[in-house]
Scaffold this motif. Structure first.
Motif, PDB file in Angstrom:
ATOM      1  N   PHE A 162    -112.180  30.946  21.445  1.00 47.71           N
ATOM      2  CA  PHE A 162    -112.293  29.537  21.777  1.00 47.71           C
ATOM      3  C   PHE A 162    -112.022  29.332  23.267  1.00 47.71           C
ATOM      4  O   PHE A 162    -111.086  29.914  23.823  1.00 47.71           O
ATOM      5  CB  PHE A 162    -111.281  28.712  20.982  1.00 47.71           C
ATOM      6  N   GLN A 200    -113.891  36.009  16.963  1.00 48.72           N
ATOM      7  CA  GLN A 200    -114.123  34.616  17.346  1.00 48.72           C
ATOM      8  C   GLN A 200    -113.170  34.218  18.464  1.00 48.72           C
ATOM      9  O   GLN A 200    -111.977  34.528  18.408  1.00 48.72           O
ATOM     10  CB  GLN A 200    -113.941  33.707  16.134  1.00 48.72           C
ATOM     11  N   TYR A 212    -116.962  27.652  21.290  1.00 48.19           N
ATOM     12  CA  TYR A 212    -116.548  28.881  20.625  1.00 48.19           C
ATOM     13  C   TYR A 212    -117.749  29.756  20.339  1.00 48.19           C
ATOM     14  O   TYR A 212    -118.894  29.302  20.287  1.00 48.19           O
ATOM     15  CB  TYR A 212    -115.758  28.587  19.344  1.00 48.19           C
TER      16      TYR A 212
END
Length: 816
Positions: free
Chosen positions: A725, A723, A735
C-alpha cells in the motif's frame, strides 16, 4: 542465437528491473477533498473533467464515476503537477484537454508551473513549462476557469496567471506561450500582504477567461473575450473587441466585490457573474450575482437575497445551455446552518431556494440526499453536522446536454443529481454523492496488522478508515473513524501481540487527540490519558497494548501506560522517529539525526544503541511484525537492519540510497518482503525486495506517479502475500500485488561498525444510505479547519520526516 558482447551484458545487468505491478486505488470513495472546478465539453455529450487542488485531474465516465488521468505526470520531481489551477477543453475537438498545473507560488514549490495538453482525453500528456509558478492549492483556486481555448480557433489559448504575471497567449495549440503586453491588469489582491511565508501575501492575479462565441471573429480569432481579475474595483472585468489587440474595463461594472466566475449564455448573449468579498475558497461574508447584457452593454444586479439574508458571498454558478434564463447559484460559504442554493428560470428576476426556515429552528428542505456510493459521508458528516449541502462551493455546473444533470463540489465531496428540473415542478430534487473514483485524500499514516485489519489508513481532514480484509479494499467504508472523529488522524499503530488493539492520534488542539480500539479499528474510544494540549506527530503501541509512546508535534515524546496521563520522555529528542517491537512488550525504538535509541522498560527511558554508519538522518523505523528484535531503519544513506534489538546494524544494500518510508509485508512462503521509497537504479521511486534487502526491484514503474516520495506513506500487507500500500498526498491510497525474488538491481550486503548491547528476551505475555426528510431542526455543530500542503525535502537535519502541513490556512482537502 544471438551472442551478447561483454558491454551488452554489463548494460543489461545495470538496467533497472521492473516488476509487473498494476496500481489501483483503495476505494475510500466520496472524493475526500476540494474540487475547485468542473468543465463540460460544449459540443460533445458526456465529456467532462474535474480538477482538484492537490490530486490531479479526473475524467467523467458514463456511469457517473471518475477516472484519474494525471497519475503519470506527478513523479518525485514533478509532484506539484497534481495541483490543477485551471482546465480547458477544445470546443472543436472533444479529445483535446489542457490544464494549468503547479501547486504553490511560494517557496514550498521549487518548480515553475506548466500547461499540460492531451489529444486523447488524458491518456497521454505533453507539457509546456512556464517561466513562473502556478497555484493549484493557493488561495483563490476556486475562481475561474483561468485557461480557455478560442472556440473559433483551436490553436489559440489564453491563460490568466497569478503573482502579477498577467495574461498569456498561445497561438500554436499550447506548445508555446507569450505574454499579452496589451493586457496590463494584474489582479493585485492578496488576502494577507503581511504574511511572511508567502501563502497569503501573493497577488492572486486573473480569475477567469471567457470567450464570447457570439461575437464573430477578427483575423480568424474570436473577437470578444472577457477576463476577470482579483480586484474589488470597477476595473475587475476586462474585455477586448478585437481578439486581444486592445483591452478596456467593462463600463458600468460593480466595484464592491471580487469576481469569481464569468459564464456565458450564448442564446441570451449574457454573461453571468458571481461576486464575493473574499476570493475563496473558505472566506466570503457578502457578495452579489450580476447579469451583463452583452448587446445592450447594461448590468443588472440579480442577487437572490438581500438584507439579513445576505451573509455570504457567491461562488459556483451553473448556466443551463438548453433553457436560456435558467441558472443555479450557490453561497460560497454559509458556515451555519448550511450552504444555500438558488435557482432562477427567468434570468435572475425571481429565485427559489433549496431550503428555507419555517419557524426557527425548523427548516423545510426541498431535497433528499443520498450517500449510497460513499456511506461514510453520511455517517461521518451529514448525520453529525448541520452542513448537509456543504461548504466552499466554488464549482457548480449544469450539463450542457442534459438540464437534469448537474454537479457541484464542496470541501468534502462532489454532489449532484439527475433530476434538477424537478426543482421547478415538485420543488424536491435528489442530491447524490457523485464522487465515485475521485480519491483526493492526503494520507498521513498506514498500517496492516498480521491476523488483524488488512489496512488502517489515517488521513487528513476526514479522520481515517479501516478495511478489515483485502476484499474490503474495493468497497467504500460505512463510516470513518468516529467516536471520536478527528479532523485529521496523523498516525496509527497496532499492538503486535494483540492485533485487535489499535491506537491513533490526531491534530486538533483543544480536544483529546488519542483514540484506541479493541476490535481492529471497527469502533473507537477516547484515550483518557491524553490531555487537550498535545496533538499531531506519530504513535507507537506496545506489543501487548498496555503502553502508548507518542512523538507529538510540539510537546516532545510522551508516554502513557495503562491509560495514565502522558508524561515526557526526556531521553528521546523532540520529534524523534519512534516504533514499538511487535513481539516484545518491553521494547521501543527511537531515532533522531544519526542516532538510534532503544528502550527496554516500555518506553520509560531510552539509551543509544548500534551505529548507523554514515547516516545523518533517521527517516523511518519498522519492526518485524512477527519476529522479536528484528528492526529496520531508513536513513539518508540507505537501509539498516538489526536482528538483536538494535544492538548492531548491517547496511542491507548499497544499491538503494536516500530512503524514506520503509515497510515489511508478507511475501512468498514464510518470507517477508521489504518495501522502500528511495533512490535506486531507476531513480527516486518505490522499490521492493524479496531477499531481505540484498536486491531491489522497481515496483512503481514509469506510468504510476505517487508525487514526492518523501511525503508518501507505506505499508506492506501482513495478510495478503505480495500486496503493498502507498499513501499519497492527494491521490488517496494506492495498492498493488506482485512477486519479488532475488536477482534484482541490488548489491552485496555490507557490514558496518556495531556497538554491543545486552540481548533482550522475548516476552509473550447496509449498503444504501438515503436521507429523505422534508424538515430539519438546525443545530450549531462546527468543526476545526486544517490545510494539507506539501514541501519537498530531500534531507532532514533533525531526522524527522516532514509532515507537509502548515496550520490554519483553512481547508485544503476540505474538512470544515
Amino acid at each position: 542465437m544471438k551472442l551478447f558482447t561483454a558491454t551488452e551484458l554489463l548494460l543489461a545487468a545495470a538496467a533497472p528491473i521492473h516488476a509487473a505491478y498494476t496500481w489501483q486505488n483503495v476505494k475510500i470513495g466520496g472524493g475526500g477533498g476540494f474540487v475547485p472546478g468542473f468543465v463540460f465539453h460544449p459540443k460533445t455529450k458526456g465529456v467532462a473533467y474535474a480538477r482538484t487542488d492537490i490530486g490531479g485531474l479526473y475524467r467523467l465516465n458514463s456511469d457517473d464515476s471518475w477516472t484519474a488521468v494525471t497519475d503519470s505526470i506527478a513523479d518525485n520531481s514533478n509532484w506539484s503537477k497534481w495541483g490543477v489551477d485551471a482546465v480547458a477543453l477544445d470546443p472543436q475537438d472533444a479529445n483535446k484537454v489542457y490544464a494549468a498545473v503547479g501547486s504553490y507560488t511560494n517557496s514550498w514549490d521549487p518548480n515553475n508551473g506548466a500547461i499540460i495538453r492531451s489529444s486523447d482525453k488524458g491518456a497521454t500528456w505533453s507539457s509546456t513549462s512556464l517561466s513562473f509558478k502556478v497555484g493549484g492549492n493557493m488561495p483563490g483556486r476556486g475562481t475561474g476557469e483561468r485557461l480557455a481555448v478560442d472556440p473559433a480557433n483551436s490553436k489559440i489559448l489564453y491563460f490568466g496567471a497569478r503573482s502579477g504575471n498577467g495574461l498569456w497567449k498561445s497561438a500554436d495549440g499550447g506548445v508555446t506561450f507569450t505574454k499579452v503586453s496589451s493586457f496590463t491588469a494584474k489582479g493585485s489582491f492578496a488576502p494577507d500582504p503581511s504574511d511572511t511565508n508567502g501563502y497569503n501575501n501573493d497577488p492572486q492575479g486573473l480569475t477567469f477567461v471567457t470567450f464570447d462565441s457570439t461575437s464573430g471573429t477578427t483575423s480568424g480569432a474570436t473577437s470578444r473575450i472577457f477576463v476577470g481579475t482579483a480586484d474589488n474595483t470597477t476595473s475587475s472585468l476586462w474585455v477586448t473587441e478585437d481578439a486581444g489587440t486592445t483591452w478596456s474595463a467593462v463600463a458600468g461594472q460593480p466595484g464592491t466585490y471580487f469576481p469569481h466566475k464569468g459564464v456565458l449564455q450564448p442564446t441570451e448573449k449574457a454573461l453571468y457573474l458571481t461576486y464575493s468579498d473574499g476570493t475563496g475558497p473558505y472566506d466570503g461574508t457578502l457578495g452579489a450575482v450580476y447579469r451583463y447584457d452583452i448587446t445592450a452593454r447594461t448590468w443588472k444586479n440579480i442577487t437572490p437575497v438581500s438584507g439579513s439574508d445576505l451573509y455570504f458571498g457567491f461562488g459556483g454558478i451553473g448556466v443551463d445551455m438548453l433553457k436560456p434564463g435558467t441558472i443555479v447559484v450557490a453561497s460560497l460559504n454559509s458556515w451555519w446552518p448550511d450552504a444555500q442554493l438558488f435557482r432562477s428560470t427567468d434570468s435572475g428576476t425571481t429565485w427559489s431556494r433549496l431550503w428555507e426556515w419555517t419557524s426557527y429552528p425548523n427548516m423545510n428542505l426541498y431535497y433528499s440526499q443520498s450517500a449510497a456510493k460513499a456511506p461514510w459521508v453520511k455517517t461521518g458528516f451529514l448525520d453529525v453536522d448541520t452542513k448537509d449541502l456543504g461548504w466552499m462551493i466554488e464549482s457548480l455546473v449544469i450539463d450542457p446536454f442534459d438540464s437534469d444533470h448537474w454537479l457541484y463540489a464542496t470541501g468534502l465531496t462532489v454532489f449532484g443529481g439527475h433530476d434538477l428540473t424537478k426543482w421547478d415542478t415538485t420543488h424536491n430534487i435528489t442530491i447524490q454523492v457523485l464522487a465515485d473514483g475521485i480519491e483526493e485524500f492526503a494520507v498521513l499514516g498506514l498500517a496492516s496488522a498480521p491476523g488483524g485489519s488488512e489496512l488502517l489508513a489515517a488521513v487528513g481532514d476526514d479522520s481515517g478508515f479501516t478495511f478489515a480484509s483485502s476484499s474490503a479494499l474495493k468497497t467504500s467504508p460505512q463510516k470513518p473513524w468516529m467516536d471520536p472523529i478527528f479532523s485529521s488522524s496523523t498516525s496509527v499503530d497496532y499492538a503486535g501481540a494483540s492485533v485487535k488493539n489499535v491506537v491513533r492520534v490526531g491534530n486538533t488542539a483543544g480536544t483529546q487527540q488519542v483514540a484506541v480500539s479493541s476490535d481492529g479499528g471497527a469502533s473507537w474510544n477516547i484515550y483518557y490519558g491524553a490531555d487537550t494540549s498535545m496533538t499531531g506527530g506519530t504513535v507507537a503501541y506496545s506489543a501487548n497494548a498496555d503502553t502508548i509512546l507518542w512523538s507529538t508535534s510540539a510537546n516532545g515524546v510522551q508516554r502513557s501506560q495503562y491509560s495514565s496521563s502522558f508524561t515526557s520522555v526526556s531521553s528521546l529528542p523532540a520529534t524523534a522517529v519512534i516504533a514499538s517491537d511487535k513481539q516484545n512488550n518491553t521494547v521501543f525504538y527511537g531515532g533522531y539525526s544519526s542516532t538510534f535509541y532503544v528502550s527496554k522498560d516500555t518506553g520509560s527511558t531510552f539509551a543509544k544503541a548500534g551505529a548507523l554508519t554514515g547516516a545523518t538522518a533517521v527517516r523511518d523505523i519498522v519492526a518485524h511484525p512477527k519476529i522479536a528484535g528484528e528492526v529496520w531503519v531508513s536513513t539518508d544513506v540507505g537501509i539498516f537492519r538489526s536482528t538483536d534489538y538494535g544492538a548492531s546494524f548491517t547496511k542491507v544494500s548499497t544499491a538503494l540510497t536516500n530512503t524514506y518510508q520503509i515497510a515489511l509485508g508478507l511475501g512468498s512462503g514464510s518470507n517477508w518482503n521489504v518495501y522502500a521509497f528511495g533512490t535506486g537504479s531507476a531513480g527516486p521511486r518505490l522499490y521492493g525486495s524479496g531477499d531481505t534487502g540484498a536486491t531491489w526491484t522497481d515496483i512503481q514503474g514509469a506510468s504510476q506517479g505517487f508525487g514526492a516520495i518523501d511525503s508518501c506513506k507505506l505499508a506492506g500487507s501482513s495478510n495478503t502475500a505480495g500486496q503493498v500500500f502507498v499513501g499519497t498526498n492527494g491521490r488517496g491510497v494506492l495498492y498493488a500485488s506482485g512477486s519479488l525474488s532475488s536477482g534484482g538491481t541490488g548489491g552485496s550486503t555490507t557490514s558496518t561498525t556495531t556497538t554491543s548491547r545486552t540481548t533482550l528476551s522475548t516476552t509473550t505475555t447496509k449498503a444504501t444510505t438515503t436521507i429523505t426528510t422534508t424538515s430539519k431542526v438546525a443545530t450549531t455543530t462546527t468543526k476545526a479547519t486544517t490545510t494539507t500542503v506539501k514541501t519537498t525535502t530531500t534531507t532532514s537535519a533533525s531526522g524527522s520526516t516532514p509532515t507537509g502541513t502548515v496550520p490554519q490556512f483553512g481547508v485544503s482537502e476540505g474538512f470544515s
